[in-house]
Design a protein around this motif. Structure first.
Motif, PDB file in Angstrom:
ATOM      1  N   GLN A 191      26.635 -37.039  24.991  1.00  0.00           N
ATOM      2  CA  GLN A 191      26.544 -36.261  23.760  1.00  0.00           C
ATOM      3  C   GLN A 191      25.091 -35.926  23.426  1.00  0.00           C
ATOM      4  OE1 GLN A 191      28.679 -39.060  21.244  1.00  0.00           O
ATOM      5  NE2 GLN A 191      30.363 -37.599  21.004  1.00  0.00           N
ATOM      6  N   THR A 192      24.192 -36.878  23.691  1.00  0.00           N
ATOM      7  CA  THR A 192      22.773 -36.637  23.419  1.00  0.00           C
ATOM      8  C   THR A 192      22.232 -35.501  24.272  1.00  0.00           C
ATOM      9  OG1 THR A 192      22.434 -38.958  22.806  1.00  0.00           O
ATOM     10  CG2 THR A 192      20.485 -37.665  23.400  1.00  0.00           C
ATOM     11  N   TRP A 193      22.587 -35.485  25.560  1.00  0.00           N
ATOM     12  CA  TRP A 193      22.088 -34.436  26.444  1.00  0.00           C
ATOM     13  C   TRP A 193      22.723 -33.091  26.132  1.00  0.00           C
ATOM     14  CZ3 TRP A 193      17.801 -34.321  28.901  1.00  0.00           C
ATOM     15  CH2 TRP A 193      17.197 -35.521  29.308  1.00  0.00           C
ATOM     16  N   ILE A 194      23.979 -33.090  25.707  1.00  0.00           N
ATOM     17  CA  ILE A 194      24.592 -31.832  25.264  1.00  0.00           C
ATOM     18  C   ILE A 194      23.850 -31.303  24.040  1.00  0.00           C
ATOM     19  CG2 ILE A 194      26.672 -30.769  24.311  1.00  0.00           C
ATOM     20  CD1 ILE A 194      28.339 -32.699  25.949  1.00  0.00           C
ATOM     21  N   GLY A 195      23.472 -32.220  23.152  1.00  0.00           N
ATOM     22  CA  GLY A 195      22.708 -31.831  21.977  1.00  0.00           C
ATOM     23  C   GLY A 195      21.349 -31.257  22.332  1.00  0.00           C
ATOM     24  N   TYR A 196      20.649 -31.886  23.281  1.00  0.00           N
ATOM     25  CA  TYR A 196      19.354 -31.368  23.729  1.00  0.00           C
ATOM     26  C   TYR A 196      19.501 -29.974  24.346  1.00  0.00           C
ATOM     27  CZ  TYR A 196      17.208 -35.977  23.122  1.00  0.00           C
ATOM     28  OH  TYR A 196      16.715 -37.152  22.599  1.00  0.00           O
ATOM     29  N   THR A 197      20.546 -29.787  25.152  1.00  0.00           N
ATOM     30  CA  THR A 197      20.772 -28.490  25.782  1.00  0.00           C
ATOM     31  C   THR A 197      21.069 -27.426  24.735  1.00  0.00           C
ATOM     32  OG1 THR A 197      21.694 -29.632  27.718  1.00  0.00           O
ATOM     33  CG2 THR A 197      22.102 -27.257  27.537  1.00  0.00           C
ATOM     34  N   GLY A 198      21.864 -27.793  23.742  1.00  0.00           N
ATOM     35  CA  GLY A 198      22.154 -26.855  22.664  1.00  0.00           C
ATOM     36  C   GLY A 198      20.909 -26.476  21.882  1.00  0.00           C
ATOM     37  N   ALA A 199      20.018 -27.460  21.637  1.00  0.00           N
ATOM     38  CA  ALA A 199      18.767 -27.177  20.926  1.00  0.00           C
ATOM     39  C   ALA A 199      17.875 -26.243  21.737  1.00  0.00           C
ATOM     40  CB  ALA A 199      18.035 -28.487  20.627  1.00  0.00           C
ATOM     41  N   ALA A 200      17.808 -26.466  23.049  1.00  0.00           N
ATOM     42  CA  ALA A 200      17.013 -25.586  23.912  1.00  0.00           C
ATOM     43  C   ALA A 200      17.576 -24.169  23.906  1.00  0.00           C
ATOM     44  CB  ALA A 200      16.981 -26.145  25.333  1.00  0.00           C
ATOM     45  N   ALA A 201      18.903 -24.054  23.959  1.00  0.00           N
ATOM     46  CA  ALA A 201      19.528 -22.736  23.924  1.00  0.00           C
ATOM     47  C   ALA A 201      19.270 -22.045  22.591  1.00  0.00           C
ATOM     48  CB  ALA A 201      21.031 -22.860  24.180  1.00  0.00           C
ATOM     49  N   LEU A 202      19.289 -22.814  21.499  1.00  0.00           N
ATOM     50  CA  LEU A 202      18.983 -22.254  20.179  1.00  0.00           C
ATOM     51  C   LEU A 202      17.563 -21.700  20.138  1.00  0.00           C
ATOM     52  CD1 LEU A 202      19.522 -21.745  17.162  1.00  0.00           C
ATOM     53  CD2 LEU A 202      18.994 -24.168  16.740  1.00  0.00           C
ATOM     54  N   ALA A 203      16.613 -22.429  20.729  1.00  0.00           N
ATOM     55  CA  ALA A 203      15.230 -21.946  20.791  1.00  0.00           C
ATOM     56  C   ALA A 203      15.145 -20.647  21.575  1.00  0.00           C
ATOM     57  CB  ALA A 203      14.335 -23.010  21.424  1.00  0.00           C
ATOM     58  N   VAL A 204      15.929 -20.530  22.648  1.00  0.00           N
ATOM     59  CA  VAL A 204      15.955 -19.296  23.443  1.00  0.00           C
ATOM     60  C   VAL A 204      16.502 -18.142  22.603  1.00  0.00           C
ATOM     61  CG1 VAL A 204      16.998 -18.171  25.444  1.00  0.00           C
ATOM     62  CG2 VAL A 204      16.131 -20.512  25.639  1.00  0.00           C
ATOM     63  N   VAL A 205      17.532 -18.416  21.806  1.00  0.00           N
ATOM     64  CA  VAL A 205      18.108 -17.375  20.941  1.00  0.00           C
ATOM     65  C   VAL A 205      17.068 -16.879  19.943  1.00  0.00           C
ATOM     66  CG1 VAL A 205      19.875 -16.837  19.227  1.00  0.00           C
ATOM     67  CG2 VAL A 205      20.441 -18.328  21.140  1.00  0.00           C
ATOM     68  N   LEU A 206      16.412 -17.806  19.248  1.00  0.00           N
ATOM     69  CA  LEU A 206      15.417 -17.414  18.251  1.00  0.00           C
ATOM     70  C   LEU A 206      14.260 -16.671  18.909  1.00  0.00           C
ATOM     71  CD1 LEU A 206      14.422 -17.400  15.356  1.00  0.00           C
ATOM     72  CD2 LEU A 206      13.454 -19.680  15.737  1.00  0.00           C
ATOM     73  N   GLY A 207      13.844 -17.121  20.091  1.00  0.00           N
ATOM     74  CA  GLY A 207      12.789 -16.427  20.812  1.00  0.00           C
ATOM     75  C   GLY A 207      13.177 -14.997  21.141  1.00  0.00           C
ATOM     76  N   GLY A 208      14.422 -14.796  21.566  1.00  0.00           N
ATOM     77  CA  GLY A 208      14.889 -13.447  21.866  1.00  0.00           C
ATOM     78  C   GLY A 208      14.939 -12.563  20.631  1.00  0.00           C
ATOM     79  N   VAL A 209      15.407 -13.130  19.528  1.00  0.00           N
ATOM     80  CA  VAL A 209      15.492 -12.370  18.279  1.00  0.00           C
ATOM     81  C   VAL A 209      14.104 -11.925  17.821  1.00  0.00           C
ATOM     82  CG1 VAL A 209      16.025 -12.557  15.815  1.00  0.00           C
ATOM     83  CG2 VAL A 209      17.664 -13.374  17.512  1.00  0.00           C
ATOM     84  N   LEU A 210      13.115 -12.798  17.974  1.00  0.00           N
ATOM     85  CA  LEU A 210      11.758 -12.470  17.543  1.00  0.00           C
ATOM     86  C   LEU A 210      11.077 -11.502  18.503  1.00  0.00           C
ATOM     87  CD1 LEU A 210      10.527 -15.975  16.307  1.00  0.00           C
ATOM     88  CD2 LEU A 210      11.384 -14.079  14.933  1.00  0.00           C
ATOM     89  N   LEU A 211      11.118 -11.805  19.797  1.00  0.00           N
ATOM     90  CA  LEU A 211      10.400 -10.981  20.769  1.00  0.00           C
ATOM     91  C   LEU A 211      11.036  -9.608  20.961  1.00  0.00           C
ATOM     92  CD1 LEU A 211       9.456 -13.681  23.429  1.00  0.00           C
ATOM     93  CD2 LEU A 211       7.999 -12.659  21.672  1.00  0.00           C
ATOM     94  N   ARG A 212      12.365  -9.550  20.863  1.00  0.00           N
ATOM     95  CA  ARG A 212      13.051  -8.262  20.954  1.00  0.00           C
ATOM     96  C   ARG A 212      13.098  -7.548  19.599  1.00  0.00           C
ATOM     97  NH1 ARG A 212      13.759  -6.471  26.220  1.00  0.00           N
ATOM     98  NH2 ARG A 212      14.767  -8.067  27.508  1.00  0.00           N
ATOM     99  N   ARG A 213      12.548  -8.198  18.604  1.00  0.00           N
ATOM    100  CA  ARG A 213      12.472  -7.662  17.239  1.00  0.00           C
ATOM    101  C   ARG A 213      13.845  -7.345  16.653  1.00  0.00           C
ATOM    102  NH1 ARG A 213       7.170  -3.595  17.372  1.00  0.00           N
ATOM    103  NH2 ARG A 213       5.695  -5.185  18.130  1.00  0.00           N
ATOM    104  N   ARG A 214      14.825  -8.154  17.011  1.00  0.00           N
ATOM    105  CA  ARG A 214      16.162  -7.966  16.458  1.00  0.00           C
ATOM    106  C   ARG A 214      16.275  -8.499  15.033  1.00  0.00           C
ATOM    107  NH1 ARG A 214      19.422  -6.131  20.542  1.00  0.00           N
ATOM    108  NH2 ARG A 214      18.839  -6.692  22.679  1.00  0.00           N
TER     109      ARG A 214
END
Length: 233
Positions: free
Chosen positions: A5-28
Motif C-alpha cells: 500500500q505504501t508503494w502504491i501511494g508513492y506511485t500515485g504521488a509521483a503520477a500526481l506530480a506528473v499531472v500537475l507538471g503537465g498542467v503547468l508546462l502545457r499551460r492547461r
C-alpha cells in the motif's frame, strides 16, 4: 499501511506530480484554474504527509485537507459549467437552475447529517454526502452537455470522464470505512486497495490528458440558429 500500500501511494504521488507538471508546462491551467488549484492542494498535502509522517499523517490534518478539497471540487464544477455553457444562453439558463438545485439539496443533506463534527462522523456521514453532491454536480453538467449536444474542450472531457467514476469509488470507500470504524479498518482492506488502484489509474489517465498535445479549443457553431437550444433529430 503495509509495504504494498505504501508503494502504491508513492506511485500515485509521483503520477500526481506528473499531472500537475503537465498542467503547468502545457499551460492547461488557463482553461480550468480550479482544477490546477485542486492538483496543487492534493500534491502539497500528500508531500507533507509523506515527509513529516508523524506530524501530518493525522485524522485532523486529513479532515482539514478533505474539507478544503470538497470546497475546491464544487468550485471546479461551477467553473467547468460556466466555461462550457457561457456561449449557449439556453444551456446556461438550464445549468443555473439544475446546479442550484443540486447545491441546495447537498447543503440540506449535509445539515441533517447525524452525528457531530468528530473524525468518525466526518468519515462515515458528512464526507460521503458531500462527495455525492459533487458527483451529482458533475453528472448534471455531463447530462446538460449531452442534451444540448455542446462541443466540449477535449481536456475538460478527458478529466470529467475519469473523475466521475473515481468519485463513485471514493464515496463507496468512505461509506465502508466509516461503517467499520477506525479500529476495524483492517477488515476493509479490499476497499482500501480498490481506492488506491482507482486513484492510481485516475492519475495515469490525467497525466496522459495533461501532457497530450494542445488541441485547438472547441468552438461553438456561431452561424447556427437556436444556439443553446435542444437539437431535434
Amino acid at each position: 499501511m503495509n509495504t504494498l500500500q505504501t508503494w502504491i501511494g508513492y506511485t500515485g504521488a509521483a503520477a500526481l506530480a506528473v499531472v500537475l507538471g503537465g498542467v503547468l508546462l502545457r499551460r492547461r491551467y488557463r482553461v480550468w484554474y480550479f482544477f490546477a488549484l485542486f492538483l496543487a492542494i492534493m500534491l502539497g498535502s500528500t508531500l507533507m504527509m509523506m515527509a513529516w509522517w508523524s506530524r501530518f499523517h493525522t485524522a485532523g490534518f486529513w479532515q482539514a485537507k478533505e474539507t478544503a478539497l470538497d470546497l475546491v471540487r464544487f468550485a471546479m464544477a461551477l467553473e467547468l459549467a460556466y466555461r462550457t455553457f457561457r456561449a449557449f444562453p439556453g444551456a446556461l439558463a438550464t445549468a443555473r437552475w439544475v446546479l442550484l438545485f443540486v447545491l441546495v439539496v447537498t447543503f440540506a443533506v449535509v445539515l441533517v447529517s447525524p452525528g457531530g463534527s468528530d473524525y468518525q462522523s466526518f468519515l462515515g456521514e458528512l464526507h460521503p454526502r458531500v462527495l455525492n453532491g459533487t458527483i451529482w454536480l458533475f453528472t448534471a453538467i455531463a447530462a446538460i452537455i449531452l442534451w444540448y449536444r455542446i462541443l466540449v474542450d477535449p481536456f475538460h472531457k478527458s478529466i470529467l470522464l475519469g473523475y466521475v467514476p473515481f468519485l463513485l469509488v471514493f464515496s463507496l470507500s468512505m461509506n465502508v470505512l466509516g461503517s467499520l470504524g477506525a479500529a476495524k479498518w483492517e477488515r476493509g482492506w479490499a476497499v482500501t486497495y480498490l481506492y488506491q488502484i482507482s486513484y492510481l489509474a485516475l492519475m495515469l489517465h490525467w497525466a496522459r490528458a495533461a501532457w497530450r498535445r494542445v488541441e485547438e479549443p472547441a468552438r461553438p457553431p456561431a452561424l447556427r440558429t437556436g444556439m443553446g437550444q435542444p437539437i431535434s433529430a
